[in-house]
Design a protein around this motif. Sequence first.
Motif, PDB file in Angstrom:
ATOM      1  N   THR A  74      -2.921  -7.709 -11.448  1.00 20.57           N
ATOM      2  CA  THR A  74      -2.696  -8.794 -10.485  1.00 20.57           C
ATOM      3  C   THR A  74      -3.020  -8.340  -9.067  1.00 20.57           C
ATOM      4  OG1 THR A  74      -0.968  -9.728 -11.879  1.00 20.57           O
ATOM      5  CG2 THR A  74      -0.958 -10.391  -9.562  1.00 20.57           C
ATOM      6  N   ARG A  75      -2.688  -7.086  -8.758  1.00 21.03           N
ATOM      7  CA  ARG A  75      -2.858  -6.596  -7.390  1.00 21.03           C
ATOM      8  C   ARG A  75      -4.309  -6.341  -6.993  1.00 21.03           C
ATOM      9  NH1 ARG A  75       0.685  -4.594  -4.407  1.00 21.03           N
ATOM     10  NH2 ARG A  75      -0.584  -2.806  -3.772  1.00 21.03           N
ATOM     11  N   VAL A  76      -5.172  -6.119  -7.999  1.00 20.68           N
ATOM     12  CA  VAL A  76      -6.544  -5.709  -7.674  1.00 20.68           C
ATOM     13  C   VAL A  76      -7.219  -6.689  -6.720  1.00 20.68           C
ATOM     14  CG1 VAL A  76      -8.846  -5.275  -8.613  1.00 20.68           C
ATOM     15  CG2 VAL A  76      -6.829  -4.398  -9.801  1.00 20.68           C
ATOM     16  N   TYR A  80      -5.859  -8.685  -4.615  1.00 23.86           N
ATOM     17  CA  TYR A  80      -5.270  -8.593  -3.270  1.00 23.86           C
ATOM     18  C   TYR A  80      -5.847  -7.398  -2.525  1.00 23.86           C
ATOM     19  CZ  TYR A  80      -1.934  -8.590   0.554  1.00 23.86           C
ATOM     20  OH  TYR A  80      -1.381  -8.631   1.802  1.00 23.86           O
ATOM     21  N   GLU A  81      -5.898  -6.264  -3.205  1.00 31.25           N
ATOM     22  CA  GLU A  81      -6.380  -5.042  -2.553  1.00 31.25           C
ATOM     23  C   GLU A  81      -7.827  -5.184  -2.090  1.00 31.25           C
ATOM     24  OE1 GLU A  81      -4.706  -2.244  -1.715  1.00 31.25           O
ATOM     25  OE2 GLU A  81      -2.878  -3.254  -2.350  1.00 31.25           O
ATOM     26  N   ALA A  82      -8.618  -5.959  -2.861  1.00 34.50           N
ATOM     27  CA  ALA A  82     -10.038  -6.109  -2.516  1.00 34.50           C
ATOM     28  C   ALA A  82     -10.222  -6.868  -1.207  1.00 34.50           C
ATOM     29  CB  ALA A  82     -10.779  -6.807  -3.654  1.00 34.50           C
ATOM     30  N   ILE A  83      -9.277  -7.748  -0.885  1.00 38.02           N
ATOM     31  CA  ILE A  83      -9.459  -8.579   0.318  1.00 38.02           C
ATOM     32  C   ILE A  83      -8.423  -8.243   1.377  1.00 38.02           C
ATOM     33  CG2 ILE A  83     -10.521 -10.471  -0.967  1.00 38.02           C
ATOM     34  CD1 ILE A  83      -7.699 -11.894  -0.668  1.00 38.02           C
ATOM     35  N   GLU A  84      -7.856  -7.062   1.300  1.00 37.92           N
ATOM     36  CA  GLU A  84      -6.779  -6.699   2.212  1.00 37.92           C
ATOM     37  C   GLU A  84      -7.142  -6.886   3.693  1.00 37.92           C
ATOM     38  OE1 GLU A  84      -5.028  -3.041   0.963  1.00 37.92           O
ATOM     39  OE2 GLU A  84      -3.027  -3.705   1.558  1.00 37.92           O
ATOM     40  N   PRO A  85      -8.371  -6.545   4.120  1.00 34.03           N
ATOM     41  CA  PRO A  85      -8.660  -6.705   5.557  1.00 34.03           C
ATOM     42  C   PRO A  85      -8.480  -8.145   6.013  1.00 34.03           C
ATOM     43  CG  PRO A  85     -10.434  -5.498   4.473  1.00 34.03           C
ATOM     44  CD  PRO A  85      -9.522  -5.995   3.396  1.00 34.03           C
ATOM     45  N   ILE A 101       4.157  -9.750   1.231  1.00 37.51           N
ATOM     46  CA  ILE A 101       3.525  -9.563  -0.083  1.00 37.51           C
ATOM     47  C   ILE A 101       3.454  -8.087  -0.470  1.00 37.51           C
ATOM     48  CG2 ILE A 101       1.335  -9.778  -1.343  1.00 37.51           C
ATOM     49  CD1 ILE A 101       0.793 -12.350   0.270  1.00 37.51           C
ATOM     50  N   ASP A 102       3.103  -7.226   0.493  1.00 32.50           N
ATOM     51  CA  ASP A 102       2.652  -5.879   0.103  1.00 32.50           C
ATOM     52  C   ASP A 102       3.328  -4.742   0.861  1.00 32.50           C
ATOM     53  OD1 ASP A 102       0.960  -4.315  -1.514  1.00 32.50           O
ATOM     54  OD2 ASP A 102      -0.473  -4.059   0.123  1.00 32.50           O
ATOM     55  N   SER A 103       4.444  -4.977   1.574  1.00 30.06           N
ATOM     56  CA  SER A 103       5.035  -3.855   2.316  1.00 30.06           C
ATOM     57  C   SER A 103       5.760  -2.910   1.362  1.00 30.06           C
ATOM     58  CB  SER A 103       5.975  -4.369   3.401  1.00 30.06           C
ATOM     59  OG  SER A 103       6.990  -5.158   2.830  1.00 30.06           O
ATOM     60  N   THR A 118      -2.853   6.222   3.678  1.00 31.74           N
ATOM     61  CA  THR A 118      -1.581   6.046   2.959  1.00 31.74           C
ATOM     62  C   THR A 118      -1.720   5.817   1.465  1.00 31.74           C
ATOM     63  OG1 THR A 118      -1.560   3.662   3.314  1.00 31.74           O
ATOM     64  CG2 THR A 118      -0.488   5.007   5.003  1.00 31.74           C
ATOM     65  N   LYS A 119      -2.917   5.998   0.920  1.00 29.93           N
ATOM     66  CA  LYS A 119      -3.008   5.721  -0.513  1.00 29.93           C
ATOM     67  C   LYS A 119      -3.389   6.932  -1.338  1.00 29.93           C
ATOM     68  CE  LYS A 119      -3.590   0.830  -0.094  1.00 29.93           C
ATOM     69  NZ  LYS A 119      -4.444  -0.343  -0.107  1.00 29.93           N
ATOM     70  N   ILE A 120      -4.216   7.799  -0.740  1.00 31.41           N
ATOM     71  CA  ILE A 120      -4.709   8.945  -1.499  1.00 31.41           C
ATOM     72  C   ILE A 120      -3.537   9.824  -1.934  1.00 31.41           C
ATOM     73  CG2 ILE A 120      -5.104  10.511   0.480  1.00 31.41           C
ATOM     74  CD1 ILE A 120      -7.641   9.909  -2.312  1.00 31.41           C
ATOM     75  N   GLU A 159       1.294   7.141  -2.640  1.00 31.16           N
ATOM     76  CA  GLU A 159       2.558   6.553  -2.195  1.00 31.16           C
ATOM     77  C   GLU A 159       2.584   5.031  -2.287  1.00 31.16           C
ATOM     78  OE1 GLU A 159       2.811   6.894   2.450  1.00 31.16           O
ATOM     79  OE2 GLU A 159       1.425   8.397   1.725  1.00 31.16           O
ATOM     80  N   GLU A 160       1.408   4.416  -2.542  1.00 31.31           N
ATOM     81  CA  GLU A 160       1.405   2.946  -2.570  1.00 31.31           C
ATOM     82  C   GLU A 160       2.169   2.419  -3.786  1.00 31.31           C
ATOM     83  OE1 GLU A 160      -0.289   0.665  -0.477  1.00 31.31           O
ATOM     84  OE2 GLU A 160      -0.370  -1.148  -1.679  1.00 31.31           O
ATOM     85  N   ASP A 161       1.746   2.894  -4.957  1.00 34.57           N
ATOM     86  CA  ASP A 161       2.402   2.405  -6.179  1.00 34.57           C
ATOM     87  C   ASP A 161       3.246   3.529  -6.758  1.00 34.57           C
ATOM     88  OD1 ASP A 161       1.054  -0.099  -6.017  1.00 34.57           O
ATOM     89  OD2 ASP A 161      -0.753   0.893  -6.748  1.00 34.57           O
TER      90      ASP A 161
END
Lengths: 435, 272
Positions: free
Chosen positions: B73-75, B77-82, B94-96, B171-173, B176-178
């Motif tokens: 489901t998140r994919v 969202y992540e693709a259009i995050e900007p 949604i994503d904090s 913050t993702k590498i 810590e995101e998921d």
Amino acid sequence: MLDPKDLRRPSLSLDRRRLLKGLGATAIGGSFAGVAKAETLHHSVADAPVANATNQIDSVPCLGVHQAGIVNARPANGMVASFDVLAKDAGELETLFRDLTARIAFLTVGGPVPVLDPKLPPADSGLLGPMVRPDNLTITVSLGASLFDERPWLAPLKPKHLQRMTRFSNDALDAEICHGDLTVQICANTQDTTIHALRDIIKASSRQMILKWKQEGNVPVITPGPDGRAESARNFLGFRDGTANPNSSDATEMDRVVWVGPEDGEPVWAVGGSYQVVRIIRNFVERWDRTPFGEQERIIGRTKMSGAPLDRRDGHEFDVPDYAADPEGKATPLDAHIRLANARDEASKAHTILRRPFNYSNGVTRSGQLDQGLLFICYQANLERGFITVQRKLNGEPLEEYLKPVGGGYFYTLPGIRDASDYLGSSLIAAARGA
Amino acid sequence: MRICGLVGATALTLILSSGAFAQEASLDLVEPIAEYKIYVSEQVAKLVEDTTAFTAAVKAGEVDKAKALFAPTRVSYEAIEPIAELFSDLDVSIDSRADDYEKAEADPEFPGFHRIEYGLWEKNSTEGLAPVADKLLADVKALEGRIASLTFPPEKVVGGAAVLMEEVAATKISGEEDRYSHTDLWDFRGNFDGARKIVELVRPLIAAKEADFLKTVDANFNTVDTTLVKYEDGEGYVAYDKLSEDDRKVLAAAVNTLAEDLSTLRGKLGLD
Ligand code: HEM
Ligand SMILES: [Cu+2]
């Protein structure tokens, strides 16, 4: 942008230097060629940075048989940054070394920052303004054991004592601030200059390496006494640190203590390099401040105010303690830090190391104590005979109650950039190619 | 769709004939921006559809089903995050992450995907999540509505490619995101696809002038692809902690380099 010939600049007379200093930025802005000076103001690593004696236009030459930043006196600010390297073959490693060399050549000499189309990100962070001044900057590059171990084509060329740092009895090593494939030691008069250099290097090498950890530190700047001689700077235990270092302006002594020579049985490419030890050593300063004054002096083995040895309390910092006359440790306890570190007998000469530490102050621990300590850095021609032997002698010392080594690693400092056509690590790359 | 068909040909001819597009960019970008808007609309429509199913599972107390639907489901969202981030109120709800709240996971304010993720993985339960699920669905629908009426600012669209890489780098590498589900590699996929889409859309505008640049960028995207492929599992990816240290380094360097390179994309297109 800079003519590489400028790197091999001649040493200037003091008068000429003063003159150029007077010209200040204009001199730099115009022709950069003659401005940088080759001489250094102080002569020993141990010497503290002297107030008002150094200028932003002072520079330390980056070319030579050995890298800069080792036998030069410490400027007020120092930092070690450790990276993981991606290079999969000699070609990629060469690219990294050449890129680092180019950045070092620019940053340590200085010059105008390139101006780009404002629609693009700027070429430079701008921390130092439009004109980068050398500010006594040195950048020293060293390699960790993992760089060799993880690459079969490089492994046979690993310096013979280079190894992953292992735990000593008092250590509590935190994996997040240990080891690494490559370290960059950055030293300069001001912190802005070290940070500017680090950000420049990160930007220039983002495709080749990833920052793993860094520790910054500084040395207090000392105003010289009436005799013109500056005392050693104090560390966070309040003691003078650096007093008994070997004389780094004595080239023969440095060849013996610091530099790997042809007779050391190291791979040929490594000649002119040195072993670098980095230890991030936390000091429990609150506890130290609650320790009786006399006990502090006995733990270190020197008087706190003057730095004089305990067997001549009214003497001078640079007086030599006579342990032979004190076999039972009545003046200087047998387990005092300096006595364990150097018994000052014939045998201990082989274990001399060149210490080049910086104090660090990081913040507050979860327990509400200050996170301060020593960014201990030392150089030696033989890691086993140098740091490892000395640290083993120190294991169990009373000072340990106030110390906790938490990070760092062992590295091999590459030989110098010989001339403007050379690059850092060229001898290693040539060896890796079997040339 | 109509716009891009019409303007497309004209804009392209202009570019090819003038060659001086670096400074005056707005016209050339009409087609890519229009196409990007279509891409974003498709992604957000998919997000609404997937979130509907995901939140329904949460509300029905179907823990396993909800877990299975979380990452896919998140994919989108992540693709259009900007673009989603242009509406910061919605992005926050949604994503904090727990760190954004003073009492972390225990904070009653902690909302959205990651609040549900925390319940599903750490508590293995949907207890108390129904209102969070309702709010998430409402937010995602609100996002769809706002995007529909948004005029896409060209510099945000083009800059979005770098933004996506900056986010991964910062913050993702680290994973810590998921942090509860360790489904980070799915998010990466979304972030990389989103960035690559932007590069593809503007490629024709810079292909001639910036061949070397595009070659480097492509090479780094390919590095990412070949690395991620190793961790595919069924429709998706294995847990982030299965990523080897070597591959993590490879990804980190590729991301840093893409962030460096893509940070010049706006300027290359003459955007301020
Ligand atoms: C935070 C940790 C440390 C502190 C606070 C500290 C402090 C000092 C002080 C105050 C001195 C006397 C001044 C001088 O001669 O420089 C000294 C000397 C010395 N220290 Fe340390 N030191 C520390 C760690 C180490 C370590 C890790 C080593 C090496 C393994 C070491 C080796 C030496 C040596 C060789 C001397 C000179 C002894 C002599 O020749 O008389 N120190 N240290
Ligand atoms: Cu996100």
